[in-house]
Design an enzyme around this catalytic site. Sequence first.
Site, PDB file in Angstrom:
ATOM      1  N   TYR A   1      34.846  33.773  53.363  1.00 59.02           N
ATOM      2  CA  TYR A   1      35.003  34.386  52.314  1.00 59.02           C
ATOM      3  C   TYR A   1      33.915  33.474  51.206  1.00 59.02           C
ATOM      4  O   TYR A   1      34.073  34.291  50.562  1.00 59.02           O
ATOM      5  CB  TYR A   1      36.370  34.690  52.395  1.00 59.02           C
ATOM      6  CG  TYR A   1      37.317  34.667  50.866  1.00 59.02           C
ATOM      7  CD1 TYR A   1      37.625  36.377  50.659  1.00 59.02           C
ATOM      8  CD2 TYR A   1      37.798  33.573  50.077  1.00 59.02           C
ATOM      9  CE1 TYR A   1      37.813  36.230  49.064  1.00 59.02           C
ATOM     10  CE2 TYR A   1      37.951  33.953  49.265  1.00 59.02           C
ATOM     11  CZ  TYR A   1      38.203  35.454  48.711  1.00 59.02           C
ATOM     12  OH  TYR A   1      38.548  35.071  47.178  1.00 59.02           O
TER      13      TYR A   1
ATOM     14  N   GLN B   1      46.989  44.184  43.105  1.00 63.02           N
ATOM     15  CA  GLN B   1      47.819  43.508  42.231  1.00 63.02           C
ATOM     16  C   GLN B   1      46.409  43.430  40.817  1.00 63.02           C
ATOM     17  O   GLN B   1      47.521  43.683  39.523  1.00 63.02           O
ATOM     18  CB  GLN B   1      48.186  42.573  42.736  1.00 63.02           C
ATOM     19  CG  GLN B   1      47.534  41.024  42.867  1.00 63.02           C
ATOM     20  CD  GLN B   1      48.189  39.699  43.841  1.00 63.02           C
ATOM     21  OE1 GLN B   1      49.568  39.625  42.863  1.00 63.02           O
ATOM     22  NE2 GLN B   1      47.757  38.586  43.782  1.00 63.02           N
TER      23      GLN B   1
ATOM     24  N   ASP C   1      32.787  55.379  47.144  1.00 63.41           N
ATOM     25  CA  ASP C   1      32.521  54.610  48.325  1.00 63.41           C
ATOM     26  C   ASP C   1      31.379  53.603  47.672  1.00 63.41           C
ATOM     27  O   ASP C   1      30.218  53.931  47.279  1.00 63.41           O
ATOM     28  CB  ASP C   1      32.134  54.830  49.554  1.00 63.41           C
ATOM     29  CG  ASP C   1      30.962  54.449  50.385  1.00 63.41           C
ATOM     30  OD1 ASP C   1      31.511  53.639  50.516  1.00 63.41           O
ATOM     31  OD2 ASP C   1      30.839  55.420  51.642  1.00 63.41           O
TER      32      ASP C   1
ATOM     33  N   THR D   1      39.187  40.333  51.148  1.00 71.27           N
ATOM     34  CA  THR D   1      40.099  38.517  50.345  1.00 71.27           C
ATOM     35  C   THR D   1      41.426  38.548  51.511  1.00 71.27           C
ATOM     36  O   THR D   1      41.905  36.810  51.744  1.00 71.27           O
ATOM     37  CB  THR D   1      40.815  38.603  49.063  1.00 71.27           C
ATOM     38  OG1 THR D   1      42.103  40.313  49.997  1.00 71.27           O
ATOM     39  CG2 THR D   1      39.849  39.745  48.077  1.00 71.27           C
TER      40      THR D   1
ATOM     41  N   ALA E   1      37.808  43.166  46.490  1.00 76.19           N
ATOM     42  CA  ALA E   1      37.070  42.097  47.013  1.00 76.19           C
ATOM     43  C   ALA E   1      37.706  42.197  48.630  1.00 76.19           C
ATOM     44  O   ALA E   1      38.733  42.656  48.780  1.00 76.19           O
ATOM     45  CB  ALA E   1      37.089  41.528  46.570  1.00 76.19           C
TER      46      ALA E   1
ATOM     47  N   TRP F   1      44.923  30.936  43.508  1.00 76.50           N
ATOM     48  CA  TRP F   1      46.169  31.311  43.849  1.00 76.50           C
ATOM     49  C   TRP F   1      47.106  32.535  42.703  1.00 76.50           C
ATOM     50  O   TRP F   1      48.027  32.031  41.816  1.00 76.50           O
ATOM     51  CB  TRP F   1      46.479  30.280  43.345  1.00 76.50           C
ATOM     52  CG  TRP F   1      46.185  28.873  44.346  1.00 76.50           C
ATOM     53  CD1 TRP F   1      44.974  28.970  44.929  1.00 76.50           C
ATOM     54  CD2 TRP F   1      46.747  27.936  44.590  1.00 76.50           C
ATOM     55  NE1 TRP F   1      44.655  27.394  45.222  1.00 76.50           N
ATOM     56  CE2 TRP F   1      46.152  26.941  45.819  1.00 76.50           C
ATOM     57  CE3 TRP F   1      48.311  26.863  44.344  1.00 76.50           C
ATOM     58  CZ2 TRP F   1      46.169  25.563  45.850  1.00 76.50           C
ATOM     59  CZ3 TRP F   1      48.076  26.054  45.314  1.00 76.50           C
ATOM     60  CH2 TRP F   1      47.562  25.183  45.476  1.00 76.50           C
TER      61      TRP F   1
ATOM     62  N   THR G   1      35.814  33.456  42.505  1.00 75.65           N
ATOM     63  CA  THR G   1      37.168  32.709  43.374  1.00 75.65           C
ATOM     64  C   THR G   1      36.450  31.040  43.600  1.00 75.65           C
ATOM     65  O   THR G   1      35.816  31.015  43.307  1.00 75.65           O
ATOM     66  CB  THR G   1      37.178  32.768  44.773  1.00 75.65           C
ATOM     67  OG1 THR G   1      38.071  32.253  45.794  1.00 75.65           O
ATOM     68  CG2 THR G   1      36.607  33.090  45.849  1.00 75.65           C
ATOM     69  N   ASP G   2      37.375  29.869  43.611  1.00 74.95           N
ATOM     70  CA  ASP G   2      37.414  28.883  43.750  1.00 74.95           C
ATOM     71  C   ASP G   2      37.097  28.470  44.905  1.00 74.95           C
ATOM     72  O   ASP G   2      36.349  27.162  45.241  1.00 74.95           O
ATOM     73  CB  ASP G   2      38.790  28.698  43.578  1.00 74.95           C
ATOM     74  CG  ASP G   2      40.059  28.798  44.333  1.00 74.95           C
ATOM     75  OD1 ASP G   2      40.035  29.712  44.367  1.00 74.95           O
ATOM     76  OD2 ASP G   2      41.008  28.287  44.476  1.00 74.95           O
TER      77      ASP G   2
END
Length: 290
Positions: A121, A10, A33, A58, A56, A147, A97-98
Amino acid sequence: MLIIIGKNGQLAKKCLELSGPDHSICLGREDIDINSANLFERLDTFKPKAVINASAYTAVDTAESEEAKATALNVNAVEKLNDYCKSRKIQFVHVSTDYVFKGDKGSPYLPNDKYDPVNVYGKTKMLGEQAIQASSYTGSCILRTSWVYSEFGGNFVASMLKLMEEKKELSIISDQIGSPTSVDTLARACLSAIQNRLSGIHHVTDEGVASWFDFAKSIQRLGLQHGLLTKRIPIKPINSADYPTPANRPHYSVLSKDSFKKALPFVELPYWEDALEAVLVILKNKKIQD
């Protein structure tokens, strides 16, 4: 040419939409790749002036049993992309990321707060960040977010809209607190970071905080308001302990955006419910067109 790694995600889709196909190109697994020996030569064929890593691993729960796969994308590939940008002296923006934090601080996390991930993760995302920092390349920027959702599907908003139509009631976790973030906000931040050669670690989320329960309640309210839902169902709050998952989640992962706001004050960070409504309006218009 701006190279966006992560063709089907996204964030990549939104970055391409905002920057335009004349100025950027998305590369997916079928195009490149990242872990190949000839990565640098392959990237050179596109003559990039900057790279955004929107790719990533995820799948938070699956990562617990697929650490090697998560490491390949979240650590090894990140290090190689950073090394490429450093060798070519071009800007590199990496999205993190958090989940690199434990989630027990009780106040918004600062960019330089101590790492303490509670799942595989988060651990691999931490190691990816550390690989970038170890290179000491001033053309690299790490943007942490949380989020993330969009109109493109495959996220919490899309899942909730589907379940709210299919189920008679839902139970949603209420003791995990964070900041829902529209991919539009994140994509604009990434492009602005490229344009302004932002470096270091910064946090980007929409304004305000919510639990997953709060998020779901707003999705239902606004979904009904905009005709995306045909009925209202009960939504009950539950604790994380009542819904065990393979991977632990941080209970409080609100991120302080002060350094980002100071560096790029012209980038709007809307209140999360306003950003959510904007996405639902897009979905409404798509539904009408269909």
